[in-house]
Design a protein around this motif. Sequence first.
Motif: not given
Length: 351
Positions: A261-270
């Motif tokens: 959902k275009y969340n920069l904090q979540e997109v970098v999580k494995s």
Amino acid sequence: MAAPAQQSPQPVSGKRKGKAQFLPAKRARRCDAGGPRQLEPGLQGILITCNMNERKCVEEAYSLLNEYGDDMYGPEKFIDKDQQLSGSEGDDDDVEAALKKEVGDIKASTQMRLRRFQSMESGANNVVFIRTLGIEPEKLVHHILQDMYKTKKKKTRVILRMLPISGTCKAFLEDMKKYAETFLEPWFKAPNKGTFQIVYKSRNNSHMNREEVIKELAGIVGSLNSENKVDLTNPEYTVVVEIIKAVCCLSVVKDYVLFRKYNLQEVVKSAKDSQPQPKLGNGEEAKLEPAGKLSHSDPCEEKNNQQAAPESSEELEQTEPRSEAQANPEGDAKPESQVSEGPTSKDSELS
């Protein structure tokens, strides 16, 4: 008739004259460079949510957007105003053509004073709007998220979500319908087609009806091409509707589910960190885990627990606000206080 205005200002019969009251001047809506100071119809940009620190959010946004903007479009260049205007000088007998040329020169000189990215007031707390000039916000934001998704390198601390805004209009149903009929054509008008979903968020607005807006926009998409189908699991396109006060922000994005959902904090999580651990199949091992901890291993249970939190806590936990009207298969969502009242079930999402 002017006699009363010429009377002496001295007090009469010992009464003190009241002090003159001065009201503060209304703040101008446009800055010195000629650009708007507030979010308004007719703009393109990037809508960014943060966790209670808007100043730091703006700093991170400038750093991130300039980094990737230079990569995609090259370094930002500035042309001397006098040099630009000197090239447009010349004799022209046609008065109308000369007037058009002068207006064009004024617009060109104004744009030269505007930066590629400019922060302005969004009209909502914990929301920052960065106006863009000369770039395509949806391509830039998709490039940023794609790079962060591949590298898993965290580059922001306070920025949560970063949504491109390809167009804005007045937040009234008739204006939105008229604007969307043209705005949605590049993605959905025949021969173009694709699966889609609509997500809706409203801030500081009480006169818009969420269900009505989604129904009208879905009808427009269907009228552009009958082969456009709704897909609430993994659609090709996601129509993002963000309403702030009297302004409606629209965009059509790809990989909305893939990029969390275009969340920069979540997109970098494995995948290991972002997905819940499977339930224990061995009964003996299950006894070693507390019952409360085991309950979080259920994806549905974890989702319900996160979505039940109020908006402020959701922002701090870097989760998606519950006010988005993205269709929920479980049908257990409830709209937050800032969103127009209405159910959030699948049937009410798209009729």
